[in-house]
Motif scaffolding. Structure first.
Motif, PDB file in Angstrom:
ATOM      1  N   PHE A 160      32.627  51.171 -22.458  1.00  0.00           N
ATOM      2  CA  PHE A 160      32.215  50.257 -23.525  1.00  0.00           C
ATOM      3  C   PHE A 160      32.758  50.688 -24.876  1.00  0.00           C
ATOM      4  N   THR A 161      33.421  49.747 -25.559  1.00  0.00           N
ATOM      5  CA  THR A 161      33.879  49.935 -26.932  1.00  0.00           C
ATOM      6  C   THR A 161      33.329  48.793 -27.764  1.00  0.00           C
ATOM      7  N   PRO A 162      32.502  49.070 -28.770  1.00  0.00           N
ATOM      8  CA  PRO A 162      31.902  47.983 -29.549  1.00  0.00           C
ATOM      9  C   PRO A 162      32.950  47.163 -30.274  1.00  0.00           C
ATOM     10  N   ASN A 163      32.725  45.857 -30.285  1.00  0.00           N
ATOM     11  CA  ASN A 163      33.648  44.925 -30.935  1.00  0.00           C
ATOM     12  C   ASN A 163      32.948  44.277 -32.128  1.00  0.00           C
ATOM     13  N   LYS A 238      28.407  39.231 -24.728  1.00  0.00           N
ATOM     14  CA  LYS A 238      28.623  39.807 -26.058  1.00  0.00           C
ATOM     15  C   LYS A 238      27.376  40.510 -26.612  1.00  0.00           C
ATOM     16  N   HIS A 240      25.712  43.155 -25.841  1.00  0.00           N
ATOM     17  CA  HIS A 240      25.732  44.607 -26.015  1.00  0.00           C
ATOM     18  C   HIS A 240      26.455  45.012 -27.293  1.00  0.00           C
ATOM     19  N   HIS A 241      27.441  44.233 -27.702  1.00  0.00           N
ATOM     20  CA  HIS A 241      28.134  44.519 -28.963  1.00  0.00           C
ATOM     21  C   HIS A 241      27.173  44.301 -30.136  1.00  0.00           C
ATOM     22  N   TYR A 244      24.707  47.189 -30.334  1.00  0.00           N
ATOM     23  CA  TYR A 244      25.311  48.397 -30.900  1.00  0.00           C
ATOM     24  C   TYR A 244      25.199  48.392 -32.421  1.00  0.00           C
ATOM     25  N   TYR A 245      25.462  47.241 -33.035  1.00  0.00           N
ATOM     26  CA  TYR A 245      25.467  47.168 -34.495  1.00  0.00           C
ATOM     27  C   TYR A 245      24.085  46.881 -35.080  1.00  0.00           C
TER      28      TYR A 245
END
Length: 346
Positions: A160-163, A238, A240-241, A244-245
């Motif tokens: 996972f890489t946040p977008n 989307k 999970h992104h 994250y923020y």
């Protein structure tokens, strides 16, 4: 190897997504069977997975009891010609039953201690039940414990890489304060008789949390008209992104609370039963705060949420706690791949 993967909840799509991709790359053949629950089919479609639609278990206890043998039969008919070597699922009752009928292996993943009815229905027919090491119950000789959480199968930094594009969709900036509220349907068999946060609790939470930043609501069940203006409309893959923020999660979902923990976002979790993993994420990492008393959880959880939001370094502290969690835990997808391959070679 031929593998049947049973999906019965949106969370199962996430749990097995990378496992399916890994196994296919390694030359294994995968057949996905799925029942409709919330956005489970939408997620499968959005990720480009083909699957067999087995229908729905329903929402009431009566519907679930009636539909269980029907779905068992549908699965049996659909997978028999595939001639699988093994069935894999999360709390997957029908997978266990059908694997037993076909005399095939079955590995079940489980992380919910209060799913006692489900466990009774699949445990006699499954060969192995894999649980996190923090799982509070002993399930007998079939139980295999691993040092991780299900959410690390898809939110580990290896996958996972946040977008930040999700922020643009909602008119947000990366340093904006915003809170995600998550309400569940309370329709699972282990939830009958419980309702979680009251309408008054939710109204109070929205009013107080809105003083700190924007509030977004995601809900399994239809929202009352008072909450509609806060409903979030983003594609489920989307979410999970966004978590994250987010500055904070407040709600009734154990899975989403744990997802926030492994992403470094603090979470408030309100549920009468709790979970072994959210308890550990509180006591060991300080990323989830659990509230179990249905008479007082509304007021006490909101007080904790406001305390957290008054900390100007909350996000920074969350990232530091997450680093410790990731260092302590395993890559769960790698565990799943290695375990299934080794198990079938025995």
């Amino acid at each position: 190897m031929k593998i049947v993967v049973s999906v019965n909840h949106p969370g199962h799509v996430h749990l097995f997504k990378n496992f399916i991709l890994y196994m296919r790359k390694r030359g294994h053949e995968i057949l996905i069977t799925a029942t409709k629950k919330d956005v489970s089919f939408q997620l499968l479609d959005n990720y480009g997975f083909n699957y067999i639609d087995l229908g729905s278990y329903g929402t009431s206890l009566t519907q679930k009891l009636i539909n269980l043998p029907i779905i068992d039969l549908k699965m049996y008919r659909e997978v028999k010609s595939f001639n699988p070597d093994i069935f894999v699922g999360m709390g997957a009752i029908s997978a266990a039953h059908v694997s037993f009928l076909l005399q095939k292996e079955c590995v079940i993943f489980e992380d919910t201690e209060n799913s006692k009815e489900q466990i009774r229905l699949y445990l006699p027919f499954a060969d192995v039940v894999c649980t996190p090491s923090c799982f509070k119950d002993y399930l007998g000789k079939k139980q295999v414990r691993y040092n991780g959480y299900h959410e690390l199968a898809y939110l580990h930094p290896n996958y996972f890489t946040p977008n930040p594009d999700i922020l643009k969709e909602l008119g947000l900036k990366e340093d904006d304060t915003f809170i995600v509220l998550r309400f569940v349907s309370w329709g699972a068999t282990h939830d009958f008789g419980h309702t979680g946060l009251t309408f008054e609790d939710k109204i109070s939470a929205i009013g107080e949390l809105s003083k700190y930043g924007r509030v977004f609501i995601t809900s399994e069940k239809p929202l009352q008209k008072e909450f509609e203006n806060y409903r979030i409309n983003v594609s489920p893959e989307k979410m999970h992104h966004l978590l994250y923020y987010a500055t904070l999660l407040y709600g009734e979902s154990a899975t989403m609370a744990s997802e926030c923990a492994v992403l470094g976002t603090h979470a408030i979790f309100c549920d009468y039963a709790g979970r072994g993993y959210t308890d550990e994420e509180e006591t060991k990492y300080g990323l989830v705060y659990n509230f179990h008393d249905e008479h007082s959880m509304g007021k006490k959880s909101l007080a904790k949420a406001l305390e957290l939001l008054n900390d100007p370094d909350l996000k920074k502290k969350g990232r530091e706690k997450r680093d410790k969690l990731i260092a302590d835990k395993i890559d769960v997808t790698k565990f799943m791949v290695g375990f299934i391959e080794k198990y079938c070679d025995l």
